[in-house]
Scaffold this motif. Structure first.
Motif, PDB file in Angstrom:
ATOM      1  N   THR A 224     -17.206   2.256 -76.587  1.00 54.70           N
ATOM      2  CA  THR A 224     -16.080   3.124 -76.942  1.00 54.70           C
ATOM      3  C   THR A 224     -16.331   4.550 -76.466  1.00 54.70           C
ATOM      4  O   THR A 224     -15.421   5.228 -75.957  1.00 54.70           O
ATOM      5  CB  THR A 224     -15.857   3.107 -78.466  1.00 54.70           C
ATOM      6  OG1 THR A 224     -15.608   1.768 -78.894  1.00 54.70           O
ATOM      7  CG2 THR A 224     -14.680   3.986 -78.855  1.00 54.70           C
ATOM      8  N   THR A 225     -17.567   5.012 -76.600  1.00 56.26           N
ATOM      9  CA  THR A 225     -17.921   6.359 -76.142  1.00 56.26           C
ATOM     10  C   THR A 225     -17.808   6.473 -74.621  1.00 56.26           C
ATOM     11  O   THR A 225     -17.350   7.493 -74.084  1.00 56.26           O
ATOM     12  CB  THR A 225     -19.355   6.698 -76.589  1.00 56.26           C
ATOM     13  OG1 THR A 225     -19.448   6.581 -78.011  1.00 56.26           O
ATOM     14  CG2 THR A 225     -19.730   8.112 -76.182  1.00 56.26           C
ATOM     15  N   VAL A 226     -18.215   5.422 -73.879  1.00 59.72           N
ATOM     16  CA  VAL A 226     -18.072   5.401 -72.416  1.00 59.72           C
ATOM     17  C   VAL A 226     -16.599   5.493 -72.033  1.00 59.72           C
ATOM     18  O   VAL A 226     -16.213   6.238 -71.109  1.00 59.72           O
ATOM     19  CB  VAL A 226     -18.714   4.132 -71.831  1.00 59.72           C
ATOM     20  CG1 VAL A 226     -18.329   3.966 -70.354  1.00 59.72           C
ATOM     21  CG2 VAL A 226     -20.220   4.180 -71.981  1.00 59.72           C
ATOM     22  N   ALA A 227     -15.748   4.726 -72.753  1.00 54.80           N
ATOM     23  CA  ALA A 227     -14.310   4.766 -72.474  1.00 54.80           C
ATOM     24  C   ALA A 227     -13.758   6.171 -72.711  1.00 54.80           C
ATOM     25  O   ALA A 227     -12.901   6.661 -71.949  1.00 54.80           O
ATOM     26  CB  ALA A 227     -13.590   3.750 -73.343  1.00 54.80           C
ATOM     27  N   GLN A 228     -14.225   6.832 -73.756  1.00 53.29           N
ATOM     28  CA  GLN A 228     -13.775   8.196 -74.042  1.00 53.29           C
ATOM     29  C   GLN A 228     -14.179   9.154 -72.922  1.00 53.29           C
ATOM     30  O   GLN A 228     -13.380  10.004 -72.483  1.00 53.29           O
ATOM     31  CB  GLN A 228     -14.362   8.672 -75.376  1.00 53.29           C
ATOM     32  CG  GLN A 228     -13.779   7.979 -76.590  1.00 53.29           C
ATOM     33  CD  GLN A 228     -14.488   8.373 -77.877  1.00 53.29           C
ATOM     34  OE1 GLN A 228     -15.577   8.954 -77.831  1.00 53.29           O
ATOM     35  NE2 GLN A 228     -13.875   8.060 -79.002  1.00 53.29           N
ATOM     36  N   ALA A 229     -15.430   9.035 -72.424  1.00 59.92           N
ATOM     37  CA  ALA A 229     -15.899   9.932 -71.357  1.00 59.92           C
ATOM     38  C   ALA A 229     -15.093   9.731 -70.082  1.00 59.92           C
ATOM     39  O   ALA A 229     -14.671  10.708 -69.421  1.00 59.92           O
ATOM     40  CB  ALA A 229     -17.382   9.684 -71.096  1.00 59.92           C
ATOM     41  N   LEU A 230     -14.837   8.469 -69.725  1.00 61.22           N
ATOM     42  CA  LEU A 230     -14.042   8.196 -68.527  1.00 61.22           C
ATOM     43  C   LEU A 230     -12.611   8.702 -68.698  1.00 61.22           C
ATOM     44  O   LEU A 230     -12.008   9.252 -67.758  1.00 61.22           O
ATOM     45  CB  LEU A 230     -14.038   6.701 -68.225  1.00 61.22           C
ATOM     46  CG  LEU A 230     -15.392   6.086 -67.812  1.00 61.22           C
ATOM     47  CD1 LEU A 230     -15.284   4.570 -67.719  1.00 61.22           C
ATOM     48  CD2 LEU A 230     -15.865   6.665 -66.485  1.00 61.22           C
ATOM     49  N   GLY A 231     -12.072   8.502 -69.894  1.00 65.41           N
ATOM     50  CA  GLY A 231     -10.708   8.955 -70.145  1.00 65.41           C
ATOM     51  C   GLY A 231     -10.584  10.465 -70.055  1.00 65.41           C
ATOM     52  O   GLY A 231      -9.595  10.988 -69.525  1.00 65.41           O
ATOM     53  N   ARG A 232     -11.562  11.179 -70.572  1.00 60.62           N
ATOM     54  CA  ARG A 232     -11.506  12.642 -70.520  1.00 60.62           C
ATOM     55  C   ARG A 232     -11.617  13.153 -69.081  1.00 60.62           C
ATOM     56  O   ARG A 232     -10.955  14.129 -68.695  1.00 60.62           O
ATOM     57  CB  ARG A 232     -12.624  13.221 -71.385  1.00 60.62           C
ATOM     58  CG  ARG A 232     -12.334  13.114 -72.880  1.00 60.62           C
ATOM     59  CD  ARG A 232     -13.521  13.474 -73.720  1.00 60.62           C
ATOM     60  NE  ARG A 232     -13.238  13.309 -75.141  1.00 60.62           N
ATOM     61  CZ  ARG A 232     -14.153  13.293 -76.092  1.00 60.62           C
ATOM     62  NH1 ARG A 232     -15.445  13.413 -75.753  1.00 60.62           N
ATOM     63  NH2 ARG A 232     -13.821  13.149 -77.346  1.00 60.62           N
ATOM     64  N   MET A 233     -12.502  12.500 -68.277  1.00 63.47           N
ATOM     65  CA  MET A 233     -12.606  12.921 -66.876  1.00 63.47           C
ATOM     66  C   MET A 233     -11.292  12.679 -66.148  1.00 63.47           C
ATOM     67  O   MET A 233     -10.847  13.501 -65.336  1.00 63.47           O
ATOM     68  CB  MET A 233     -13.755  12.163 -66.189  1.00 63.47           C
ATOM     69  CG  MET A 233     -15.130  12.723 -66.499  1.00 63.47           C
ATOM     70  SD  MET A 233     -16.422  12.084 -65.407  1.00 63.47           S
ATOM     71  CE  MET A 233     -16.577  10.423 -65.995  1.00 63.47           C
ATOM     72  N   LYS A 234     -10.649  11.556 -66.446  1.00 66.81           N
ATOM     73  CA  LYS A 234      -9.385  11.226 -65.768  1.00 66.81           C
ATOM     74  C   LYS A 234      -8.288  12.183 -66.191  1.00 66.81           C
ATOM     75  O   LYS A 234      -7.537  12.711 -65.346  1.00 66.81           O
ATOM     76  CB  LYS A 234      -8.984   9.791 -66.087  1.00 66.81           C
ATOM     77  CG  LYS A 234      -7.636   9.364 -65.503  1.00 66.81           C
ATOM     78  CD  LYS A 234      -7.335   7.929 -65.844  1.00 66.81           C
ATOM     79  CE  LYS A 234      -5.930   7.541 -65.431  1.00 66.81           C
ATOM     80  NZ  LYS A 234      -5.655   7.723 -64.005  1.00 66.81           N
ATOM     81  N   SER A 235      -8.163  12.420 -67.508  1.00 66.44           N
ATOM     82  CA  SER A 235      -7.060  13.257 -67.987  1.00 66.44           C
ATOM     83  C   SER A 235      -7.241  14.725 -67.612  1.00 66.44           C
ATOM     84  O   SER A 235      -6.269  15.427 -67.336  1.00 66.44           O
ATOM     85  CB  SER A 235      -6.929  13.123 -69.509  1.00 66.44           C
ATOM     86  OG  SER A 235      -8.105  13.589 -70.149  1.00 66.44           O
ATOM     87  N   SER A 236      -8.512  15.209 -67.569  1.00 64.60           N
ATOM     88  CA  SER A 236      -8.762  16.616 -67.213  1.00 64.60           C
ATOM     89  C   SER A 236      -8.946  16.815 -65.713  1.00 64.60           C
ATOM     90  O   SER A 236      -8.929  17.952 -65.223  1.00 64.60           O
ATOM     91  CB  SER A 236     -10.006  17.118 -67.944  1.00 64.60           C
ATOM     92  OG  SER A 236     -11.165  16.446 -67.491  1.00 64.60           O
ATOM     93  N   ASP A 237      -9.164  15.690 -64.982  1.00 59.32           N
ATOM     94  CA  ASP A 237      -9.439  15.710 -63.546  1.00 59.32           C
ATOM     95  C   ASP A 237     -10.656  16.574 -63.216  1.00 59.32           C
ATOM     96  O   ASP A 237     -10.708  17.208 -62.163  1.00 59.32           O
ATOM     97  CB  ASP A 237      -8.217  16.202 -62.769  1.00 59.32           C
ATOM     98  CG  ASP A 237      -8.277  15.764 -61.304  1.00 59.32           C
ATOM     99  OD1 ASP A 237      -9.001  14.786 -61.004  1.00 59.32           O
ATOM    100  OD2 ASP A 237      -7.628  16.412 -60.476  1.00 59.32           O
ATOM    101  N   LYS A 238     -11.635  16.536 -64.151  1.00 59.61           N
ATOM    102  CA  LYS A 238     -12.879  17.285 -63.936  1.00 59.61           C
ATOM    103  C   LYS A 238     -14.066  16.363 -64.177  1.00 59.61           C
ATOM    104  O   LYS A 238     -14.134  15.681 -65.198  1.00 59.61           O
ATOM    105  CB  LYS A 238     -12.968  18.483 -64.883  1.00 59.61           C
ATOM    106  CG  LYS A 238     -11.935  19.568 -64.603  1.00 59.61           C
ATOM    107  CD  LYS A 238     -12.098  20.721 -65.583  1.00 59.61           C
ATOM    108  CE  LYS A 238     -11.074  21.821 -65.331  1.00 59.61           C
ATOM    109  NZ  LYS A 238     -11.201  22.947 -66.293  1.00 59.61           N
ATOM    110  N   ALA A 239     -14.993  16.385 -63.227  1.00 60.54           N
ATOM    111  CA  ALA A 239     -16.228  15.621 -63.389  1.00 60.54           C
ATOM    112  C   ALA A 239     -17.319  16.602 -63.794  1.00 60.54           C
ATOM    113  O   ALA A 239     -17.917  17.267 -62.946  1.00 60.54           O
ATOM    114  CB  ALA A 239     -16.574  14.892 -62.111  1.00 60.54           C
ATOM    115  N   THR A 240     -17.589  16.699 -65.097  1.00 61.59           N
ATOM    116  CA  THR A 240     -18.588  17.653 -65.573  1.00 61.59           C
ATOM    117  C   THR A 240     -19.854  16.914 -65.962  1.00 61.59           C
ATOM    118  O   THR A 240     -19.845  15.697 -66.226  1.00 61.59           O
ATOM    119  CB  THR A 240     -18.060  18.425 -66.798  1.00 61.59           C
ATOM    120  OG1 THR A 240     -17.885  17.504 -67.877  1.00 61.59           O
ATOM    121  CG2 THR A 240     -16.723  19.095 -66.488  1.00 61.59           C
ATOM    122  N   LEU A 241     -20.965  17.681 -66.006  1.00 56.41           N
ATOM    123  CA  LEU A 241     -22.237  17.084 -66.435  1.00 56.41           C
ATOM    124  C   LEU A 241     -22.150  16.562 -67.868  1.00 56.41           C
ATOM    125  O   LEU A 241     -22.812  15.585 -68.227  1.00 56.41           O
ATOM    126  CB  LEU A 241     -23.352  18.118 -66.313  1.00 56.41           C
ATOM    127  CG  LEU A 241     -23.860  18.380 -64.891  1.00 56.41           C
ATOM    128  CD1 LEU A 241     -24.925  19.474 -64.914  1.00 56.41           C
ATOM    129  CD2 LEU A 241     -24.426  17.106 -64.275  1.00 56.41           C
TER     130      LEU A 241
END
Length: 689
Positions: free
Chosen positions: A323-340
């Motif tokens: 679930t945490t992995v899904a959240q991280a991928l979702g945030r990168m997609k929605s923000s269009d930012k790949a952060t550390l």
């Protein structure tokens, strides 16, 4: 031969237990062991009744306090029931105590009578037989107990409790029969008595073992029934909860996807996925909501879930981790930012996100870190690269894990939830309609029902207010001398007397204080007495107020209404018939039936089976072992009801009279006389004369 006749008479002067003792002490066919056993049982019953009497007295006291507190009809009935129970136990205790005392006296008389017979018989064999039998019975008591314990231990160890029970009963009854036979017929009688006693012991032990088996049978199927009832309730509760949750999910996903039909189709596919993977439905819906929140639509969520699931299965992630992995991928997609920050979430759970990006772009990881820090990698691009790599690297891992024990356990749990949901969904659908009808009912009767309940509440409040008013007026009348309005006649006169009593107490207290001022020391003994008088006065006032309130016209009307309610409920219940109030009783009766009842059916073929098992009882049956016991009856036999049998047991006493002259020419005449006497007594008892 002497002319001997036997006269039998019946009398009912004692309870069943006491009458049994009287029969034992009046008959030469029983020994002192049995009398001592009966006396011991009476003493045990007396102790048990004393404990019951204490408990009944406590319940009576509590019921009396409750009734005095509420003065309600139901509490009065409870008090009367408690009083009746207390009186019954008290009577039984008195009866058993009297019986034990008479038993002790009878034992003494029996011993004295046996000694007289021995003295009269001189060196005769009859006198010796009686004395010897008593000696064997008394001295052998400890030996008999020891033999029973030893046999029980040995045979129980070798053959189990059932074997121990048989051996113990055979020895016990055999030794009792031997002592009785010795008393009546010398060595030969002892041998015969021992054989008969052993046979009786064998039958008795067999009956006890049968009862234990029957108890085990009833306990087993009773637990099966209880488990079935509890399991049904648990399944319905669980299914209703699951169905309710899925109904809420449908509303949530309809909002997320903007279409109820899309949400329904998606959730159906989610159910299929849960039933074929290690995931549970609730796990998938939680991750789906996360991905939908971050911009994934219904068509793209399932592939992403499948990819995350394969990666999680291969890397040993928990549901929370995925679930945490899904959240991280979702945030990168929605923000269009790949952060550390987001990438490290994946790295910490075994997904080398930076390495995957470096491989896809043909860069070193150092260069990727530099590009991330400068914002040169878009979030949507990073997500696509990572998901593509996870798909290529871990595809099929979830299917493999589903074949493991843990995976199949999870899949099985998912199917069980589906079955429970089917029950719960049907229940919720129909019950929801019923709840709506109830809602409509309240909406249509709101004013009337609210008014009725308001009157009930106001009436209860008025009762409490009136009760407090009685107490206030009594206190004010006595302590302040105010006007008496609620109280009339003797009650008002009592208040005036209590007013005078209070004034005397007040004056005595003032004198005590004056004396203390003069002497510098207060008389504590007088102070104690004044305190007790004051407390007693207050208690009198409270009791008078409570009694006056209960006797008031208002409360008499309340009592009449309560009595009318009880009568109406009783009459209504009678009108409804036994089906209304015997349900629980009939279930308990059904659960009390043992193995024997199961063989009794309407099939005529059962008769021969029961006859073969138990015989036609051509010589009678001393006790019916269970309800609906089948037996063939014969001409001349008599069948008694249980109550008649108990009455016969209580009322049967044996008096022996000798008519005509009895001449004893030799010692053998005494033996023959005793044998004939015993035979006639036993025969009379068998015939129930």
């Amino acid at each position: 031969m002497p002319d001997v006749s036997i006269a039998i008479s019946a009398q009912d002067s004692y309870s069943s237990a006491i009458k049994s003792m009287a029969q034992i002490t009046k008959s030469f066919s029983k020994d002192m062991d049995e009398m001592e056993g009966k006396l011991s049982q009476l003493n045990k019953n007396r102790y048990s009744l004393k404990m019951d009497l204490r408990e009944a007295q406590k319940k009576l006291s509590d019921a009396e306090k409750q009734f005095q507190k509420t003065k309600k009809a139901k509490d009065e009935l409870a008090r009367d029931d408690a009083q009746a129970n207390f009186d019954r136990i008290q009577r039984n205790l008195a009866l058993v105590t009297k019986g034990a005392r008479e038993a002790e006296n009878q034992m003494k008389k029996t011993g004295e009578a046996f000694r007289k017979v021995d003295n009269q018989g001189g060196s005769g064999s009859f006198g010796k037989n009686i004395v010897n039998a008593l000696a064997v019975s008394g001295i052998g008591d400890a030996a008999k107990q020891l033999a029973q314990q030893g046999a029980n231990a040995i045979f129980a160890s070798a053959f189990g409790d059932a074997g121990g029970t048989l051996a113990s009963n055979i020895l016990s009854m055999g030794m009792t029969g031997a002592s009785t036979g010795l008393m009546l017929g010398g060595p030969l009688g002892m041998a015969i008595g021992a054989g008969v006693g052993a046979g009786v012991g064998l039958i008795s032990g067999g009956i006890q073992n049968k009862e234990k088996k029957d108890d085990a049978f009833k306990s087993y199927y009773g637990e099966l029934y209880s488990s079935a009832v509890e399991r049904h309730a648990a399944e319905l509760e669980s299914g209703s909860g699951i169905a309710s949750g899925r109904e809420t999910d449908l509303i949530s996903f309809s909002t997320l996807f903007g279409s109820r039909e899309t949400a329904k189709t998606y959730l159906s596919e989610l159910v299929n996925m849960a039933n074929t993977t290690p995931f549970l439905y609730d796990d998938l819906t939680a991750m789906s909501k996360t991905l939908a929140t971050f911009g994934y639509d219904a068509k793209s969520i399932l592939p992403v879930l499948s990819t995350i699931g394969d990666a999680g299965a291969a890397l040993g992630m928990s549901t929370s981790d995925m679930t945490t992995v899904a959240q991280a991928l979702g945030r990168m997609k929605s923000s269009d930012k790949a952060t550390l920050e987001y990438l490290n979430i994946l790295n910490d759970r075994g997904i080398g996100a930076v390495g995957l990006l470096a491989e896809a772009k043909g860069k070193s990881q150092g260069e990727i870190y530099d590009m991330i820090s400068k914002g040169q990698i878009a979030g949507t691009e990073a997500v696509e690269i990572i998901l593509s790599a996870l798909t290529d690297g871990f595809s099929g891992a979830m299917e493999e894990q589903s074949k493991t024990f843990a995976g199949r356990s999870s899949t099985l749990e998912g199917w069980e939830q589906e079955m429970a949901n089917a029950q719960g969904e049907a229940y919720n659908t129909l019950r929801s309609e019923g709840k709506q009808r109830q809602i409509d009912y309240y909406a249509g009767i709101t004013d009337e029902l609210s008014g009725l309940n308001a009157m009930i509440g106001a009436g209860e409040a008025a009762q409490e207010n009136l009760k407090e008013q009685y107490l206030r007026e009594a206190m004010n009348a006595v302590l302040k001398g105010t006007e008496i309005r609620l109280y009339e006649g003797e009650q008002a006169e009592t208040l005036r007397k209590l007013r005078q009593e209070y004034m005397v107490i007040q004056a005595d207290y003032a004198d005590l204080q004056d004396g203390a001022k003069k002497t510098g020391k207060i008389d504590e003994s007088e102070l104690i007495a004044l305190g007790e008088r004051s407390d007693a006065l207050k208690s009198k006032l409270e009791a008078l107020a409570e009694g006056a309130f209960d006797a008031s016209g208002e409360m008499q009307e309340v009592r009449d209404v309560e009595l009318e309610l009880i009568s109406a409920i009783r009459e209504n219940t009678l009108a409804l018939g036994e089906a209304a109030y015997l349900g629980d009783y009939e279930k308990q009766q059904e659960l009390s039936k043992g193995q024997g009842f199961g063989n009794v059916t309407a099939d005529p073929g059962y008769r021969s089976l029961r006859e073969r098992d138990y015989g036609p009882h051509a010589w009678g049956l001393d006790y019916v072992p269970y309800d609906n016991f089948p037996a063939l009856l014969h001409q001349g036999e008599r069948v008694l009801t249980a109550s008649q049998a108990r009455a016969a047991d209580r009322g049967m006493g044996v008096n022996v009279t000798f008519s005509g002259a009895v001449t004893v020419r030799e010692e053998a005449d005494l033996d023959r006389l005793a044998a004939k006497l015993a035979a006639n007594v036993v025969r009379a008892a068998e015939l129930g004369v």
